[in-house]
Design an enzyme around this catalytic site. Sequence first.
Site, PDB file in Angstrom:
ATOM      1  N   CYS A 136      13.215  12.058   6.086  1.00 14.68           N
ATOM      2  CA  CYS A 136      13.378  11.713   7.513  1.00 14.68           C
ATOM      3  C   CYS A 136      14.766  12.113   7.970  1.00 14.68           C
ATOM      4  O   CYS A 136      14.988  12.389   9.144  1.00 14.68           O
ATOM      5  CB  CYS A 136      13.231  10.223   7.756  1.00 14.68           C
ATOM      6  SG  CYS A 136      12.014   9.419   6.793  1.00 14.68           S
TER       7      CYS A 136
ATOM      8  N   GLU B 100       9.839   2.764  10.596  1.00 17.18           N
ATOM      9  CA  GLU B 100      10.866   3.758  10.268  1.00 17.18           C
ATOM     10  C   GLU B 100      10.168   5.105  10.359  1.00 17.18           C
ATOM     11  O   GLU B 100       9.368   5.450   9.479  1.00 17.18           O
ATOM     12  CB  GLU B 100      11.358   3.468   8.831  1.00 17.18           C
ATOM     13  CG  GLU B 100      12.622   4.154   8.493  1.00 17.18           C
ATOM     14  CD  GLU B 100      13.677   3.836   9.499  1.00 17.18           C
ATOM     15  OE1 GLU B 100      14.043   4.774  10.228  1.00 17.18           O
ATOM     16  OE2 GLU B 100      14.113   2.680   9.594  1.00 17.18           O
TER      17      GLU B 100
ATOM     18  N   LYS C 203       0.852  -1.199   0.000  1.00 16.15           N
ATOM     19  CA  LYS C 203       0.000   0.000   0.000  1.00 16.15           C
ATOM     20  C   LYS C 203       0.888   1.249   0.000  1.00 16.15           C
ATOM     21  O   LYS C 203       1.574   1.546   0.976  1.00 16.15           O
ATOM     22  CB  LYS C 203      -0.896   0.030   1.250  1.00 16.15           C
ATOM     23  CG  LYS C 203      -1.799   1.256   1.300  1.00 16.15           C
ATOM     24  CD  LYS C 203      -1.870   1.810   2.707  1.00 16.15           C
ATOM     25  CE  LYS C 203      -2.353   3.213   2.856  1.00 16.15           C
ATOM     26  NZ  LYS C 203      -1.944   4.250   1.939  1.00 16.15           N
TER      27      LYS C 203
HETATM   28  C1  UN1 Z   1      14.461   9.461   4.129  1.00 13.13           C
HETATM   29  O1  UN1 Z   1      15.148  10.298   4.687  1.00 13.13           O
HETATM   30  O2  UN1 Z   1      13.238   9.523   4.201  1.00 13.13           O
HETATM   31  O3  UN1 Z   1      19.806   9.124   3.021  1.00 13.13           O
HETATM   32  C2  UN1 Z   1      15.114   8.379   3.331  1.00 13.13           C
HETATM   33  C3  UN1 Z   1      19.033   9.616   2.219  1.00 13.13           C
HETATM   34  C4  UN1 Z   1      18.291   8.731   1.266  1.00 13.13           C
HETATM   35  C5  UN1 Z   1      17.171   8.007   1.946  1.00 13.13           C
HETATM   36  C6  UN1 Z   1      16.394   8.894   2.847  1.00 13.13           C
HETATM   37  N1  UN1 Z   1      19.211   7.808   0.680  1.00 13.13           N
HETATM   38  O4  UN1 Z   1      18.843  10.800   2.189  1.00 13.13           O
END
Ligand code: UN1
Length: 491
Positions: free
Chosen positions: A282, A248, A173
């Site tokens: 994130c 996460e 999803k």
């Molecule tokens: C995220 O931050 O939501 O390290 C994932 C990074 C990417 C993955 C980020 N390779 O910024």
Amino acid sequence: MKKYDLYINGDWIESTAGEKFETKNPATGETLATFPKGTKKDVVKAIDAAERAFPQWKKYPAPKRGDILLKAASIARKKKEEFGEIVTKEMGKILAEGRGDVQEAIDFLEYISGEGRRLFGETTPSELSNKFCMTIRQPIGVVGCITPWNFPAAIPCWKLGAALISGNSVVFKPATLTPLCAAKLVEIFEEAGLPPGVLNFITGSGSVVGREIVENHRVKAVSFTGGVPTGVDIYGKASKSLKPVHLELGGKNPQIIMDDANIDLAIEGVLFGAFGSAGQRCTATSRLVIHKDVYDKATKKLLERTKALRIGDPLDPEVDMGPVASVDQEKKILEYIEIGKKEGAKLLCGGKKLNGKRYDKGFFIEPTIFEAEHGMRITKEEIFGPVLAVIKTSGYADSVRIANDVEYGLSSSIYTKDVSTAFRAIQDLEVGITYVNAPTIGAEVHLPFGGIKNTGNGGREAGTTAIDEFTEMKTVFIDYSGRLQKVQIEK
Ligand code: UN1
């Protein structure tokens, strides 16, 4: 405008209810495609299909599962330009980042396809003679993958790739803001030859589709990336069926600049970390923690560089930062800017929604920098937008104390030329990822990705740990002595 369906048991089919939603370009308001609002019944159908497909897929030799994933990677590679553009149109990150998102998906599929020839267990001596001990990895069964909109190609591939190579069948999803990218991925897996029912795709809301995936007892594990409140809710609901959940969640990632740092390099890094993908990562840098002795010099450079950033349609190669992903995102970010002002943080630049011809149909916010005191809400809460809080500190200990004094623990960065300071920070920063002389973003797929504290519940995706969330460990003892051997008793 294309109308998409659900993908169940290898067929694109309509939802049982027939209701639709639209996916739109956040820069222009243009509708890109329509998708079904999946229902509980649709999810149950998808679980039925996944359950039926599982026994065969489990028996399919893992290296052959790897061949299919490798094929998917090569199809994605051929479509990289086109797919990168779709990421940009649907999510709003600039084209270079849209392509990067797809590249990360390709990298991971290539990497994890090789896991089909590993999926290592262990062998170990028995304490008895003529007895053999080992562990093997087995798939869990039907698993649910619930993915976010900010990396609409890469993060679904982290989850789907790891789930599939391990031999699970999947109900997928995607976020309601980026179903088109998800559908493109499903098409790629279909073209690569994934057997029917192994991957099923249901679009729709978290409260209906997501909820059924999480609560249904026949879904044996769930992997979710998104916000903390949703993560906590999922964890609670999934506990009723005791299914493993991989979460996460957010971040409030600091970049520390020490007094001996290369300031130009550090400012280059924070621009990329804070305003890349309009701060909707994130791992985005949302706090810049600067040693007092270089504070004025660093903030002056930071402001000069930030004010020169070009904001606009992310398809335009001249543009440095695109829109935020939705009206809700825009509202939340603007609210945080108001909160920052009210709690007395000093607005150094930005702070406004952009208006005018190029911006009126999209969700554009200026790159925003506050000079803040640690403890203000804008220094503690995840904003998920182009808003950076700059904090002055008295030295290393103060910087690390501030860096650690938040509920999250995903990424972090320190700029210093002193190898001892760097190694101390690697030990002291309470996070899952630390960068030295590089921004808080930029994780590579063959290393574990995840965090501590409210960022997650202990697991790591990608990297060597990717298959841990999607496999069960079975312990096997083989006694070839021809007699009953009594462990512990025969000592
Ligand atoms: C995220 O931050 O939501 O390290 C994932 C990074 C990417 C993955 C980020 N390779 O910024």
